[in-house]
Design a protein around this motif. Structure first.
Motif, PDB file in Angstrom:
ATOM      1  N   ASP A 153       0.840  -1.195   0.000  1.00 23.08           N
ATOM      2  CA  ASP A 153       0.000   0.000   0.000  1.00 23.08           C
ATOM      3  C   ASP A 153       0.875   1.244   0.000  1.00 23.08           C
ATOM      4  N   GLU A 154       0.316   2.329  -0.448  1.00 25.92           N
ATOM      5  CA  GLU A 154       1.000   3.606  -0.358  1.00 25.92           C
ATOM      6  C   GLU A 154       0.849   4.170   1.060  1.00 25.92           C
ATOM      7  N   PRO A 155       1.854   4.904   1.576  1.00 23.93           N
ATOM      8  CA  PRO A 155       1.750   5.459   2.928  1.00 23.93           C
ATOM      9  C   PRO A 155       0.625   6.491   3.019  1.00 23.93           C
ATOM     10  N   SER A 156      -0.007   6.531   4.188  1.00 29.31           N
ATOM     11  CA  SER A 156      -1.116   7.479   4.386  1.00 29.31           C
ATOM     12  C   SER A 156      -0.960   8.328   5.641  1.00 29.31           C
ATOM     13  N   LYS A 157      -0.057   7.928   6.548  1.00 28.87           N
ATOM     14  CA  LYS A 157       0.112   8.664   7.802  1.00 28.87           C
ATOM     15  C   LYS A 157       1.222   9.695   7.673  1.00 28.87           C
ATOM     16  N   LEU A 158       1.025  10.834   8.313  1.00 34.22           N
ATOM     17  CA  LEU A 158       1.993  11.932   8.272  1.00 34.22           C
ATOM     18  C   LEU A 158       2.978  11.805   9.419  1.00 34.22           C
ATOM     19  N   ALA A 159       4.280  11.931   9.100  1.00 36.18           N
ATOM     20  CA  ALA A 159       5.320  11.908  10.132  1.00 36.18           C
ATOM     21  C   ALA A 159       5.559  13.335  10.613  1.00 36.18           C
ATOM     22  N   PRO A 177       7.103  16.002  13.312  1.00 35.04           N
ATOM     23  CA  PRO A 177       8.189  16.071  14.303  1.00 35.04           C
ATOM     24  C   PRO A 177       7.654  16.112  15.727  1.00 35.04           C
ATOM     25  N   GLY A 178       8.223  15.247  16.574  1.00 37.51           N
ATOM     26  CA  GLY A 178       7.870  15.246  17.992  1.00 37.51           C
ATOM     27  C   GLY A 178       6.575  14.553  18.330  1.00 37.51           C
ATOM     28  N   ILE A 179       5.884  14.006  17.325  1.00 37.76           N
ATOM     29  CA  ILE A 179       4.612  13.322  17.588  1.00 37.76           C
ATOM     30  C   ILE A 179       4.715  11.876  17.076  1.00 37.76           C
ATOM     31  N   PRO A 180       5.137  10.959  17.942  1.00 36.58           N
ATOM     32  CA  PRO A 180       5.310   9.569  17.499  1.00 36.58           C
ATOM     33  C   PRO A 180       3.973   8.892  17.218  1.00 36.58           C
ATOM     34  N   TRP A 181       3.995   7.925  16.315  1.00 38.68           N
ATOM     35  CA  TRP A 181       2.803   7.128  16.055  1.00 38.68           C
ATOM     36  C   TRP A 181       2.610   6.111  17.174  1.00 38.68           C
ATOM     37  N   THR A 182       1.368   5.798  17.452  1.00 39.87           N
ATOM     38  CA  THR A 182       1.068   4.748  18.435  1.00 39.87           C
ATOM     39  C   THR A 182       1.017   3.377  17.769  1.00 39.87           C
ATOM     40  N   GLU A 183       0.780   3.357  16.459  1.00 40.41           N
ATOM     41  CA  GLU A 183       0.770   2.109  15.708  1.00 40.41           C
ATOM     42  C   GLU A 183       1.500   2.304  14.388  1.00 40.41           C
ATOM     43  N   SER A 184       2.101   1.248  13.906  1.00 45.01           N
ATOM     44  CA  SER A 184       2.824   1.332  12.638  1.00 45.01           C
ATOM     45  C   SER A 184       1.866   1.199  11.460  1.00 45.01           C
ATOM     46  N   GLU A 185       2.303   1.685  10.316  1.00 44.62           N
ATOM     47  CA  GLU A 185       1.621   1.388   9.063  1.00 44.62           C
ATOM     48  C   GLU A 185       2.143   0.050   8.559  1.00 44.62           C
ATOM     49  N   THR A 186       1.270  -0.797   8.059  1.00 44.81           N
ATOM     50  CA  THR A 186       1.700  -2.116   7.615  1.00 44.81           C
ATOM     51  C   THR A 186       1.660  -2.228   6.087  1.00 44.81           C
ATOM     52  N   CYS A 187       2.575  -3.018   5.583  1.00 44.83           N
ATOM     53  CA  CYS A 187       2.638  -3.334   4.147  1.00 44.83           C
ATOM     54  C   CYS A 187       2.728  -2.073   3.287  1.00 44.83           C
ATOM     55  N   ILE A 188       3.688  -1.214   3.622  1.00 45.92           N
ATOM     56  CA  ILE A 188       3.862   0.038   2.907  1.00 45.92           C
ATOM     57  C   ILE A 188       4.929  -0.130   1.821  1.00 45.92           C
ATOM     58  N   SER A 189       4.640   0.390   0.641  1.00 44.02           N
ATOM     59  CA  SER A 189       5.560   0.275  -0.488  1.00 44.02           C
ATOM     60  C   SER A 189       6.734   1.249  -0.345  1.00 44.02           C
TER      61      SER A 189
END
Length: 208
Positions: free
Chosen positions: A180-186, A188-200
């Motif tokens: 899949d294409e990434p959809s979550k924004l990285a 600064p200073g705000i970590p994700w609580t869950e990872s994105e899976t199966c990202i191209s």
């Protein structure tokens, strides 16, 4: 008492399982060797990027296999650049990994396996890509012949100086995973609580 012992044992097993799951080298079994590729040295603007690689040097033949397990320390927007950097890093450092072959004596056959589908995690500062074996196994397999030319007749060219000769034998995609294409924004200073899976991430091609 038995319940207490069982509970302690269960906690120990769970802790061990979690530590194994978080350690990419746990997937690299003997006689293979787990190591770190300092790919940041090849990426202007993202100097702390590293790749965890699992490599094997055949004991009686000049054959080397390298599998990429994880890429970490990635600056936002540098995912593809870090993916691209692993291939030349392995070729540049093959002598330290498995030794080299002089061209008059033959060549090394090097296979590099790099995932195309990843689990992507952002800790607020850098991105980590981890190979997802189970949900979306899709990999780029590159095979190259390489030897060290000391300007003997077998590899001499005009104005010859000692250098590495490299010939790409094949580049192919293996596996049935879907990315899949990434959809979550990285941010600064705000970590994700869950990872994105199966990202191209990455493009399987020979001209690198």
């Amino acid at each position: 008492m038995k319940k207490t012992i069982f509970l302690v044992f269960a906690v120990l097993v769970l802790s061990f399982s979690l530590s194994q799951a978080q350690d990419p080298c746990a997937a690299c079994l003997a006689p293979k060797t787990c190591g770190i590729a300092d790919i940041g040295s090849m990426i202007p603007g993202c100097p702390n990027a590293k790749a965890v690689i699992c490599f094997y040097c055949a004991p009686t033949q000049p054959i080397m296999n390298v599998e990429v397990l994880e890429i970490s320390g990635i600056c936002p927007g540098y995912e593809d650049a870090c993916w691209d950097a692993v291939w030349p890093w392995v070729l540049e450092n093959q002598t330290e990994l498995c030794g080299q072959v002089n061209c008059e004596n033959g060549s090394n056959l090097i296979t590099i396996i790099e995932p195309l589908c990843w689990d992507k995690m952002w800790d607020g500062q850098t991105i980590t890509l981890t190979h997802n074996y189970w949900s979306c196994d899709l990999r780029c397999v590159k095979v190259v012949e390489s030897c060290y030319c000391t300007c003997t007749p077998s590899c001499w060219v005009p104005d010859c100086e000692s250098h590495m000769e490299q010939t790409v034998i094949s580049v192919e995609v293996v596996g049935a995973g879907e990315c899949d294409e990434p959809s979550k924004l990285a941010q600064p200073g705000i970590p994700w609580t869950e990872s994105e899976t199966c990202i191209s991430v990455g493009e399987c091609k020979a001209d690198e």
